[in-house]
Design a protein around this motif. Structure first.
Motif, PDB file in Angstrom:
ATOM      1  N   LYS A 413       0.833  -1.206   0.000  1.00 38.75           N
ATOM      2  CA  LYS A 413       0.000   0.000   0.000  1.00 38.75           C
ATOM      3  C   LYS A 413       0.867   1.255   0.000  1.00 38.75           C
ATOM      4  CE  LYS A 413      -3.985   2.086   2.327  1.00 38.75           C
ATOM      5  NZ  LYS A 413      -3.459   3.450   2.213  1.00 38.75           N
ATOM      6  N   VAL A 414       1.953   1.231   0.794  1.00 39.31           N
ATOM      7  CA  VAL A 414       2.866   2.381   0.826  1.00 39.31           C
ATOM      8  C   VAL A 414       3.461   2.613  -0.556  1.00 39.31           C
ATOM      9  CG1 VAL A 414       5.095   3.183   1.704  1.00 39.31           C
ATOM     10  CG2 VAL A 414       3.416   2.219   3.272  1.00 39.31           C
ATOM     11  N   ALA A 415       3.907   1.514  -1.194  1.00 35.47           N
ATOM     12  CA  ALA A 415       4.498   1.631  -2.528  1.00 35.47           C
ATOM     13  C   ALA A 415       3.473   2.147  -3.532  1.00 35.47           C
ATOM     14  CB  ALA A 415       5.045   0.279  -2.975  1.00 35.47           C
ATOM     15  N   ALA A 416       2.243   1.623  -3.433  1.00 38.88           N
ATOM     16  CA  ALA A 416       1.191   2.058  -4.358  1.00 38.88           C
ATOM     17  C   ALA A 416       0.854   3.529  -4.142  1.00 38.88           C
ATOM     18  CB  ALA A 416      -0.050   1.193  -4.172  1.00 38.88           C
ATOM     19  N   ASP A 417       0.798   3.944  -2.877  1.00 39.75           N
ATOM     20  CA  ASP A 417       0.494   5.348  -2.575  1.00 39.75           C
ATOM     21  C   ASP A 417       1.586   6.269  -3.103  1.00 39.75           C
ATOM     22  OD1 ASP A 417      -1.812   4.554  -1.370  1.00 39.75           O
ATOM     23  OD2 ASP A 417      -1.073   4.754   0.688  1.00 39.75           O
ATOM     24  N   LYS A 418       2.850   5.864  -2.899  1.00 40.65           N
ATOM     25  CA  LYS A 418       3.962   6.678  -3.398  1.00 40.65           C
ATOM     26  C   LYS A 418       3.917   6.777  -4.918  1.00 40.65           C
ATOM     27  CE  LYS A 418       7.352   5.875   0.298  1.00 40.65           C
ATOM     28  NZ  LYS A 418       8.667   5.252   0.615  1.00 40.65           N
ATOM     29  N   ALA A 419       3.700   5.632  -5.562  1.00 44.95           N
ATOM     30  CA  ALA A 419       3.652   5.616  -7.026  1.00 44.95           C
ATOM     31  C   ALA A 419       2.494   6.460  -7.530  1.00 44.95           C
ATOM     32  CB  ALA A 419       3.521   4.177  -7.524  1.00 44.95           C
ATOM     33  N   SER A 420       1.356   6.378  -6.826  1.00 46.82           N
ATOM     34  CA  SER A 420       0.184   7.140  -7.252  1.00 46.82           C
ATOM     35  C   SER A 420       0.427   8.639  -7.132  1.00 46.82           C
ATOM     36  CB  SER A 420      -1.026   6.729  -6.405  1.00 46.82           C
ATOM     37  OG  SER A 420      -2.171   7.439  -6.799  1.00 46.82           O
ATOM     38  N   VAL A 421       1.062   9.054  -6.024  1.00 47.84           N
ATOM     39  CA  VAL A 421       1.359  10.478  -5.832  1.00 47.84           C
ATOM     40  C   VAL A 421       2.297  10.974  -6.924  1.00 47.84           C
ATOM     41  CG1 VAL A 421       2.530  12.122  -4.329  1.00 47.84           C
ATOM     42  CG2 VAL A 421       0.923  10.481  -3.354  1.00 47.84           C
ATOM     43  N   LEU A 422       3.352  10.206  -7.189  1.00 45.20           N
ATOM     44  CA  LEU A 422       4.305  10.602  -8.229  1.00 45.20           C
ATOM     45  C   LEU A 422       3.627  10.655  -9.594  1.00 45.20           C
ATOM     46  CD1 LEU A 422       7.417   8.482  -7.142  1.00 45.20           C
ATOM     47  CD2 LEU A 422       7.182  10.967  -7.009  1.00 45.20           C
ATOM     48  N   LEU A 423       2.773   9.658  -9.843  1.00 50.76           N
ATOM     49  CA  LEU A 423       2.087   9.575 -11.126  1.00 50.76           C
ATOM     50  C   LEU A 423       1.192  10.790 -11.348  1.00 50.76           C
ATOM     51  CD1 LEU A 423       1.899   7.418 -13.412  1.00 50.76           C
ATOM     52  CD2 LEU A 423      -0.211   6.650 -12.352  1.00 50.76           C
ATOM     53  N   GLN A 424       0.444  11.157 -10.309  1.00 55.63           N
ATOM     54  CA  GLN A 424      -0.507  12.257 -10.452  1.00 55.63           C
ATOM     55  C   GLN A 424       0.183  13.615 -10.532  1.00 55.63           C
ATOM     56  OE1 GLN A 424      -3.427  11.400 -11.271  1.00 55.63           O
ATOM     57  NE2 GLN A 424      -2.981   9.249 -10.751  1.00 55.63           N
ATOM     58  N   ARG A 425       1.397  13.715 -10.002  1.00 57.09           N
ATOM     59  CA  ARG A 425       2.104  14.993 -10.018  1.00 57.09           C
ATOM     60  C   ARG A 425       2.928  15.203 -11.285  1.00 57.09           C
ATOM     61  NH1 ARG A 425       2.104  17.977  -5.477  1.00 57.09           N
ATOM     62  NH2 ARG A 425       1.240  17.041  -3.587  1.00 57.09           N
ATOM     63  N   MET A 426       3.031  14.192 -12.115  1.00 54.53           N
ATOM     64  CA  MET A 426       3.804  14.344 -13.349  1.00 54.53           C
ATOM     65  C   MET A 426       3.060  15.258 -14.316  1.00 54.53           C
ATOM     66  SD  MET A 426       5.417  10.574 -14.075  1.00 54.53           S
ATOM     67  CE  MET A 426       6.420  11.191 -15.414  1.00 54.53           C
ATOM     68  N   PRO A 427       3.774  16.153 -15.010  1.00 50.19           N
ATOM     69  CA  PRO A 427       3.117  17.096 -15.927  1.00 50.19           C
ATOM     70  C   PRO A 427       2.735  16.465 -17.257  1.00 50.19           C
ATOM     71  CG  PRO A 427       5.480  17.457 -15.931  1.00 50.19           C
ATOM     72  CD  PRO A 427       5.220  16.412 -14.896  1.00 50.19           C
ATOM     73  N   TYR A 428       3.082  15.197 -17.454  1.00 51.17           N
ATOM     74  CA  TYR A 428       2.799  14.512 -18.712  1.00 51.17           C
ATOM     75  C   TYR A 428       1.720  13.460 -18.492  1.00 51.17           C
ATOM     76  CZ  TYR A 428       7.550  16.315 -19.204  1.00 51.17           C
ATOM     77  OH  TYR A 428       8.658  17.106 -19.183  1.00 51.17           O
ATOM     78  N   GLY A 429       1.123  13.031 -19.575  1.00 47.74           N
ATOM     79  CA  GLY A 429       0.165  11.942 -19.497  1.00 47.74           C
ATOM     80  C   GLY A 429       0.895  10.616 -19.372  1.00 47.74           C
ATOM     81  N   VAL A 430       0.501   9.818 -18.397  1.00 51.38           N
ATOM     82  CA  VAL A 430       1.147   8.524 -18.161  1.00 51.38           C
ATOM     83  C   VAL A 430       0.070   7.448 -18.095  1.00 51.38           C
ATOM     84  CG1 VAL A 430       2.638   7.165 -16.645  1.00 51.38           C
ATOM     85  CG2 VAL A 430       2.992   9.629 -16.853  1.00 51.38           C
ATOM     86  N   VAL A 431       0.311   6.326 -18.804  1.00 46.79           N
ATOM     87  CA  VAL A 431      -0.629   5.219 -18.774  1.00 46.79           C
ATOM     88  C   VAL A 431       0.137   3.902 -18.795  1.00 46.79           C
ATOM     89  CG1 VAL A 431      -0.894   5.242 -21.296  1.00 46.79           C
ATOM     90  CG2 VAL A 431      -2.654   4.170 -19.877  1.00 46.79           C
ATOM     91  N   LEU A 432      -0.253   2.971 -17.923  1.00 49.79           N
ATOM     92  CA  LEU A 432       0.305   1.619 -17.903  1.00 49.79           C
ATOM     93  C   LEU A 432      -0.769   0.668 -18.388  1.00 49.79           C
ATOM     94  CD1 LEU A 432       1.944   3.160 -15.491  1.00 49.79           C
ATOM     95  CD2 LEU A 432       2.606   0.839 -14.859  1.00 49.79           C
ATOM     96  N   VAL A 433      -0.410  -0.222 -19.334  1.00 51.09           N
ATOM     97  CA  VAL A 433      -1.382  -1.169 -19.864  1.00 51.09           C
ATOM     98  C   VAL A 433      -0.793  -2.573 -19.853  1.00 51.09           C
ATOM     99  CG1 VAL A 433      -2.514   0.545 -21.319  1.00 51.09           C
ATOM    100  CG2 VAL A 433      -0.635  -0.808 -22.246  1.00 51.09           C
ATOM    101  N   GLU A 441      -3.060   1.530 -14.754  1.00 49.16           N
ATOM    102  CA  GLU A 441      -3.036   2.780 -14.005  1.00 49.16           C
ATOM    103  C   GLU A 441      -2.791   3.916 -14.989  1.00 49.16           C
ATOM    104  OE1 GLU A 441      -3.973   4.887 -11.530  1.00 49.16           O
ATOM    105  OE2 GLU A 441      -3.200   3.394 -10.112  1.00 49.16           O
ATOM    106  N   SER A 442      -3.323   5.085 -14.677  1.00 53.63           N
ATOM    107  CA  SER A 442      -3.068   6.276 -15.496  1.00 53.63           C
ATOM    108  C   SER A 442      -3.255   7.500 -14.619  1.00 53.63           C
ATOM    109  CB  SER A 442      -4.017   6.326 -16.697  1.00 53.63           C
ATOM    110  OG  SER A 442      -5.351   6.558 -16.260  1.00 53.63           O
ATOM    111  N   ASN A 443      -2.726   8.629 -15.086  1.00 53.57           N
ATOM    112  CA  ASN A 443      -2.955   9.861 -14.333  1.00 53.57           C
ATOM    113  C   ASN A 443      -4.004  10.720 -15.043  1.00 53.57           C
ATOM    114  OD1 ASN A 443      -1.522  10.853 -16.485  1.00 53.57           O
ATOM    115  ND2 ASN A 443       0.133  11.745 -15.284  1.00 53.57           N
ATOM    116  N   LYS A 444      -4.384  11.779 -14.374  1.00 54.28           N
ATOM    117  CA  LYS A 444      -5.467  12.615 -14.892  1.00 54.28           C
ATOM    118  C   LYS A 444      -5.053  13.342 -16.168  1.00 54.28           C
ATOM    119  CE  LYS A 444      -9.007  15.837 -13.300  1.00 54.28           C
ATOM    120  NZ  LYS A 444      -9.493  16.643 -12.153  1.00 54.28           N
ATOM    121  N   VAL A 445      -3.752  13.674 -16.280  1.00 50.51           N
ATOM    122  CA  VAL A 445      -3.265  14.369 -17.478  1.00 50.51           C
ATOM    123  C   VAL A 445      -3.483  13.506 -18.708  1.00 50.51           C
ATOM    124  CG1 VAL A 445      -1.235  15.383 -18.596  1.00 50.51           C
ATOM    125  CG2 VAL A 445      -1.573  15.649 -16.129  1.00 50.51           C
ATOM    126  N   PHE A 446      -3.271  12.191 -18.576  1.00 50.12           N
ATOM    127  CA  PHE A 446      -3.506  11.296 -19.711  1.00 50.12           C
ATOM    128  C   PHE A 446      -4.972  11.358 -20.139  1.00 50.12           C
ATOM    129  CE2 PHE A 446      -5.218   7.157 -21.005  1.00 50.12           C
ATOM    130  CZ  PHE A 446      -4.560   7.001 -22.222  1.00 50.12           C
TER     131      PHE A 446
END
Length: 574
Positions: A413-433, A441-446
Motif C-alpha cells: 500500500k505504501v508503494a502504491a500510494d507513493k507511485a500514485s502520488v508521483l504519477l498524479q504529479r507528473m506534468p505529462y500523461g502517463v498510462v500503464l497497460v 493505471e493512469s494519471n489525470k493528465v492522460f
C-alpha cells in the motif's frame, strides 16, 4: 552474526524473505535492519531453519577445525557415533567406517546407542517405582528445551535423566579415563548446544554432513579405506539402543526390557505435532502412568538436519532395523546397568520459561495502526511477515523481534500510494497497460490528453483501471508493437485527434506490461523544452560534423607534410 552459536545467520546472504520465521516453531528469529538473526535464549536448536533457508544464510556451526586441533594433542579422542549412522553411511561397511575414523586420528569409536540402553534401563526402573502420572522422555534435547522454555508447567514431567549422549559420554570416561576427549557425530544440531552446556562430558559435536565432507577432503571413500587392523566398536556393540533414531524407537526398547501393563506409551514426532499433542496435558487428571516419547524431527532422528542422505524415512528405518537384527548379540541391560555412574540429572527438570513482554490491548491496537490495520477487516492474517496472525506480528514488533516493513500488505500500500502520488504529479500523461491493452493505471493528465469523456470518467474511476486503450487513443498499435517486440519506442511524434503529441512507450515487464508517456507539443512549456532539446541535438550533430571535417583536414595536412618532407630529403641526397 554470532558464529559461536550452534546455529547462526550469515547476514550478508540473508534476503529478508521471512521464510525462517514462518518455519521456526518457536519464532526465535529477530529482524533488524532487514536481516534475520537467531535469538539463542529463544531457540530450541531444531535446525529447521538451516534446511529451508533459500539463500543458505542459516548456518550450522562447523566444529571440524576444533576437533582437528584436539586430534593434534596428546590426549586420546573417542567418537560417540549416533545409531542412525547406518542410514547416512550405508555405502561404508561398518568396519570400514570405524577404520576411516581411525585414519582421521580418533583413538576409538563407540556407539551412542550404549548410552541409550543405559537410559532405557534407568527409565524402566523409574516407571516401575513411580506412582501414576505423566513421564516425558529426556532423549531429545530439542524437545526438552521446548518444554523448559515454552511449556514450563510440564517441566516436572520430564524424567530426570541424562540424554543418551550424555550418559554415553559419562560411560566412556569411566571406561577409558577422565582425561579423554569425547566427540559426538550424528544428525542432530541440538547436540552442539548440548556439548556447549555440558563441556565437562562432551567436548564437541559434528554432524554427518561434517564427517562426510571431512572424509572427502581426506580421500577416505568406500572401498578405499586401509584395513591394517580389525576395526570394531569399543568396548562392544550396542543392541536395542540402535532403535532410538526411529519414531517410537525408545518406546520399543522399553517394552523389550520389561512388561509394564500399568504404563501407557505414546510417541510423537515433529514439532507441530508435539505442540498440538501437548495442548491440555497439564490439566489432565492422570490416574495411570503415561510415558511420552517426543522427537522434534518429523519421523524421528533419521530426518535430522545433520543428515546429507536424501533417502526417505522408510528406507532409513529399514536400514536401521536391518542393522539391529544383524547385531542381536550386543550388550544387555544387565551389563550396561552394572557399575556405571548415575545418570540422574536435575538439569532437564528445571524450567527456563521464555518471558514474553506483557502487551496491553491498547499497545497491540496502536502497533496494528502503524501498519495500516485500523479495523478487524484490515487484519488479513496472510502470513507474509512470517507470523501466524497480524496480532502475533504486532506483539513481535512491540517485543523488538519484528519491523514494520515486514508487513507485505502495508508495504504494498505504501508503494502504491507513493507511485500514485508521483504519477498524479507528473506534468505529462502517463498510462500503464497490460498485454490485452487494458489500463492498469493512469494519471489525470492522460485522461485530459485523450479527450472526449475520459476526464469525467477518470473522476468516477480514478486511474481508469480496466478501461480498453483501443477505445481511448488511435495510436494504441504502437503499444501493441512494443508489447510484442519487447523493444522500447522513444520520442515518436503522433497526431492524436488533430493535436501533435510526443509519445514514448517502454517496457515494465517484457511482453506483459508497458508504460506510455504522452506530451502535448502545443503546450508552451513542452514547446520550450522541445526547442531546447532540438537545439542541443543540432549542436551535437554540427559539432560531430566539425570534428569529422577537422579530422579529415588534419589527416590531409599530415599527408601533404609527409610528402613534402620526402621530396626535400630526396633533393638533399642529390
Amino acid at each position: 552474526m554470532d558464529r559461536m552459536q550452534p546455529v547462526y545467520t550469515e547476514t550478508n546472504n540473508c534476503q529478508d524473505c521471512y521464510k525462517c520465521i514462518r518455519e521456526c516453531p518457536v519464532k526465535a528469529i529477530r529482524i533488524e535492519s532487514d536481516r534475520a538473526s537467531i535469538v539463542r535464549d529463544l531457540c530450541i536448536f531444531c535446525g529447521r531453519c538451516t534446511l529451508i533457508c533459500p539463500s543458505g544464510a542459516k548456518k550450522v556451526r562447523d566444529d571440524v577445525s576444533r576437533v582437528k586441533r584436539m586430534l593434534r594433542r596428546d590426549k586420546p579422542v573417542y567418537v560417540s557415533l549416533a545409531p542412525s549412522f547406518v542410514a547416512e553411511f550405508a555405502a561404508y561397511p561398518v568396519n570400514e567406517l570405524i577404520a576411516g575414523l581411525g585414519m582421521l586420528g580418533f583413538t576409538g569409536v563407540s556407539e551412542t546407542a550404549l548410552g541409550a540402553e543405559r537410559v532405557t534401563a534407568e527409565t524402566s526402573c523409574l516407571l516401575q517405582q513411580s506412582a501414576s502420572g505423566i513421564f516425558i522422555s529426556s532423549a531429545c534435547p530439542s524437545a526438552v528445551d521446548y518444554i523448559r522454555k515454552y511449556r514450563p508447567e510440564l517441566t516436572s514431567c520430564i524424567v530426570g535423566l541424562h540424554s543418551p549422549l550424555m550418559a554415553h559420554a559419562a560411560m566412556l570416561r569411566q571406561w577409558f579415563g577422565d582425561d579423554i576427549r569425547v566427540v559426538f557425530i550424528g544428525p542432530c544440531v541440538a547436540k552442539k548446544n548440548e556439548s556447549d552446556d555440558f563441556n565437562s562430558l562432551i567436548d564437541a559435536a559434528l554432524t554427518f554432513k561434517d564427517l562426510r565432507a571431512w572424509f572427502e577432503e581426506e580421500g577416505i571413500l568406500p572401498g578405499l579405506v586401509r584395513m591394517n587392523v580389525p576395526a570394531e566398536f569399543v568396548p562392544f556393540s550396542a543392541a536395542d539402543g540402535a532403535l532410538y533414531p526411529l519414531d517410537g524407537g525408545m518406546t520399543t526398547t522399553l517394552r523389550n526390557v520389561v512388561s509394564l501393563p500399568d504404563v501407557s506409551y505414546m510417541h510423537i514426532s515433529g514439532m507441530e505435532n508435539i505442540k498440538a499433542a501437548l495442548d491440555g496435558v497439564s490439566a489432565l487428571q492422570c490416574n495411570i502412568k503415561l510415558f511420552l516419547e517426543l522427537l522434534v524431527c518429523d519421523g524421528g532422528c533419521v530426518n535430522g538436519p545433520g543428515f546429507s542422505s536424501q533417502k526417505g524415512t522408510i528406507v532409513k528405518n529399514l536400514q536401521i532395523e536391518h542393522y539391529r537384527k544383524m547385531h542381536k548379540t550386543g550388550s544387555s541391560g544387565a551389563v550396561i546397568s552394572a557399575d556405571f555412574p548415575g545418570i540422574r540429572s536435575a538439569f532437564c527438570t528445571v524450567s527456563q520459561p521464555v518471558r514474553n513482554r506483557d502487551c496491553s490491548e491498547s499497545d497491540i491496537q496502536e502497533a496494528l495502526r502503524t501498519v495500516g490495520k485500523t479495523s478487524k477487516a484490515d487484519e488479513l492474517n496472510c502470513g507474509g511477515c512470517g507470523y501466524n496472525s497480524c496480532r502475533d506480528f504486532a506483539i513481535a514488533m512491540l517485543s523488538g523481534m519484528a519491523e514494520r516493513q515486514m508487513c507485505v500488505s502495508y508495504m504494498r500500500k505504501v508503494a502504491a500510494d507513493k507511485a500514485s502520488v508521483l504519477l498524479q504529479r507528473m506534468p505529462y500523461g502517463v498510462v500503464l497497460v497490460d498485454d490485452s491493452l487494458h489500463v492498469i493505471e493512469s494519471n489525470k493528465v492522460f485522461a485530459e490528453l485523450a479527450g472526449n469523456d475520459l476526464p469525467a470518467l477518470w473522476e468516477v474511476r480514478p486511474g481508469l483501471k480496466g478501461a480498453d486503450l483501443r477505445k481511448m487513443i488511435s495510436s494504441h498499435k504502437i503499444f501493441l508493437n512494443v508489447l510484442s517486440s519487447g523493444n522500447d519506442l522513444i520520442d515518436k511524434n503522433i497526431d492524436e485527434k488533430g493535436r501533435l503529441m510526443n509519445l514514448s512507450v517502454f517496457t515494465i515487464q517484457r511482453h506483459r506490461i508497458v508504460c506510455g508517456i504522452i506530451q502535448d507539443l502545443h503546450q508552451p512549456e513542452v514547446m520550450q523544452e522541445q526547442v531546447v532539446r532540438r537545439i542541443r541535438q543540432v549542436v551535437r550533430e554540427n559539432m560531430g560534423t566539425v570534428q569529422k571535417v577537422a579530422f579529415l583536414l588534419g589527416e590531409n595536412a599530415a599527408r601533404t607534410e609527409a610528402m613534402l618532407n620526402a621530396l626535400v630529403t630526396e633533393q638533399e641526397k642529390v
